[in-house]
Design a protein around this motif. Structure first.
Motif, mmCIF file in Angstrom:
data_model
loop_
_atom_site.group_PDB
_atom_site.id
_atom_site.type_symbol
_atom_site.label_atom_id
_atom_site.label_comp_id
_atom_site.label_asym_id
_atom_site.label_seq_id
_atom_site.Cartn_x
_atom_site.Cartn_y
_atom_site.Cartn_z
ATOM 1 N N THR A 44 0.837 -1.172 0.000
ATOM 2 C CA THR A 44 0.000 0.000 0.000
ATOM 3 C C THR A 44 0.884 1.238 0.000
ATOM 4 O O THR A 44 1.817 1.338 0.794
ATOM 5 N N GLU A 78 -4.798 -3.766 6.028
ATOM 6 C CA GLU A 78 -5.936 -2.924 5.673
ATOM 7 C C GLU A 78 -6.261 -1.945 6.797
ATOM 8 O O GLU A 78 -6.570 -0.773 6.553
ATOM 9 N N GLU A 81 -3.503 0.874 6.839
ATOM 10 C CA GLU A 81 -3.138 1.364 5.504
ATOM 11 C C GLU A 81 -2.439 2.718 5.593
ATOM 12 O O GLU A 81 -2.897 3.638 6.278
#
Length: 442
Positions: A44, A78, A81
């Motif tokens: 990411t 996630e 992030e």
């Protein structure tokens, strides 16, 4: 430091390490090929250019367990992030000591990952060798109190915490309900009702017939970590230990009267013919043994075989004890981001992670809060496993010399099973252990 690193390499490379207690495959020494190496390696992008990237190494277990680690790491990424990203390397197939060898190679090359998984009993070896770092300052006290005691025991070295695990393990006394009912024998259902050695032996003798043995100790697993993991509670419950309290000597402990008496009892089990030295792989599951001292994976194989079985607590001599220990996370000294690595470790061992991993593997969770939310551990037979993990579990000795210590205890256990004199064997091994300990006694 160089001396310690060299000593550590010699320890691991000189002993065939059978990684224990993470799952059925690890404890028995069998392996399943993992067909899913589809680790997501896409990173990411950070909006402020300060993304922390961490590398994690895991060993090969089985497809479902490995996939669970990958999925949880993805959930962590996630949730963080733009802040932290953990990249999980393709699992290393753990045949023999291959996982440890890979860590040694990386150590010499200076490219250890930020995080590794390691077998709990070997924490002290890694810690004393400077491979992993203490994490006390990054773990809140309120978090630590939720882990079962044995997790903190196995993760500690020299008064400092080095690792945390998401699962625990135990060895229960499994029994064949059909055989027990036919013999009119009632099985104990809690640690408080556990059989003494004499009661255990008497039942094993009574249930040994032409059709089945009274007991299976899974000696077919080989002379390795299993014999230490399964066998040490005989010593502990007899109020014995393998090393002095300060961990500096084995003299008078490894060969002390309590240890000798424990192995004499093992010798008696085999001499009485209640247990096979070379049982078939599925002896208990196929109804050819009335009882079996085995780990959580035996519940899985017995269920798959259609066996109607129950669990009893580990038999004892003077005080109830049961084994513990499993794979755990540790932060290596190579990381530049110990706080972020510890945050990931906490995530992978939090209540949600331990519940999910227990559901996937059948291993008991490492947190009491997880136990409290899993109804299946409130009823028989799994209530016996919970009872042991919380009340009688003891970690294997925390010593940098553990690789040598465990191998020699396993050999002594095997020798007793073969009818040799425990005192003579244990006396013979003590100088070797003390020589190894002397390397770490500054």
């Amino acid at each position: 430091m160089k001396k310690l690193l060299f000593m550590f390499m010699m320890l691991v490379l000189s002993v065939l390490v059978v990684v224990g207690c993470s799952s059925s495959n690890e404890e028995t020494g069998t392996n399943e090929a993992n067909t899913d190496d589809s680790t997501d390696t896409s990173k990411t992008e950070s909006t402020d250019g300060e993304l922390i990237t961490l590398d994690l190494w895991i060993h090969q277990t089985n497809e479902k367990e490995t996939q669970y680690y990958l999925d949880r790491a993805a959930e962590f990424n996630e949730a963080h992030e733009g802040e932290i990203y953990v990249e999980v390397a393709p699992p290393i197939i753990d045949e023999g000591s291959s996982y440890n060898d890979a860590i040694n190679t990386a150590l010499v090359a200076g490219n250890l990952p930020d995080l590794i998984k390691l077998d709990g009993p070997f924490v002290s070896s890694y810690a004393a060798s400077g491979v992993i770092m203490p994490i006390d300052e990054y773990i809140p006290e309120e978090e630590l109190t939720d882990y079962v005691d044995s997790i903190i025991q196995q993760g500690s070295h020299d008064g400092k915490l080095y690792s945390l695990g998401a699962m625990e393990s135990s060895v229960m006394l499994y029994y064949n309900k059909e055989i027990f009912e036919a013999a009119g024998i009632e099985a104990p259902t809690s640690v408080e009702e556990a059989w003494t050695w004499d009661e255990f032996l008497a039942v094993a003798k009574e249930l040994t017939t032409e059709d089945h043995k009274g007991l299976n100790l899974f000696m077919n697993y080989g002379v390795g970590e299993w014999l230490t993991y399964m066998g040490l509670p005989f010593v502990w419950s007899n109020e014995g230990q393998l090393l002095s309290d300060d961990g500096t000597t084995a003299e008078g402990y490894f060969n002390g009267p309590e240890t000798v008496e424990a192995l004499e009892f093992i010798k008696t089990l085999f001499a009485e013919g209640v247990v096979d030295i070379s049982p078939s792989e599925m002896q208990f599951e196929e109804g050819k043994a009335a009882m079996a001292l085995g780990g959580p994976w035996i519940a899985v194989s017995a269920e798959e075989a259609g066996l109607d079985f129950g669990m009893m607590p580990y038999p004892y001599s003077k005080v109830s004890k049961s084994p513990s220990g499993s794979m755990a996370y540790a932060v290596t000294t190579n990381t530049k981001h110990p706080e972020a690595a510890a945050k990931f470790m906490l995530f992978m061992t939090d209540k949600e992670s331990t519940i999910g991993l227990s559901q996937v593997t059948g291993m008991p969770p490492s947190r009491e809060s997880a136990f409290n939310e899993m109804d299946r551990y409130e009823e028989l037979p799994l209530s016996v496993m919970k009872d042991q993990v919380i009340n009688t579990a003891q970690a294997r000795p925390q010593t940098p010399a553990y690789p040598v210590l465990t191998q020699l205890f396993a050999e002594a256990f095997q020798a007793a099973a073969l009818g040799e004199d425990p005192q003579a064997i244990l006396d013979q091994f003590v100088p070797r252990i003390d020589r190894e300990l002397s390397r770490f006694n500054d």
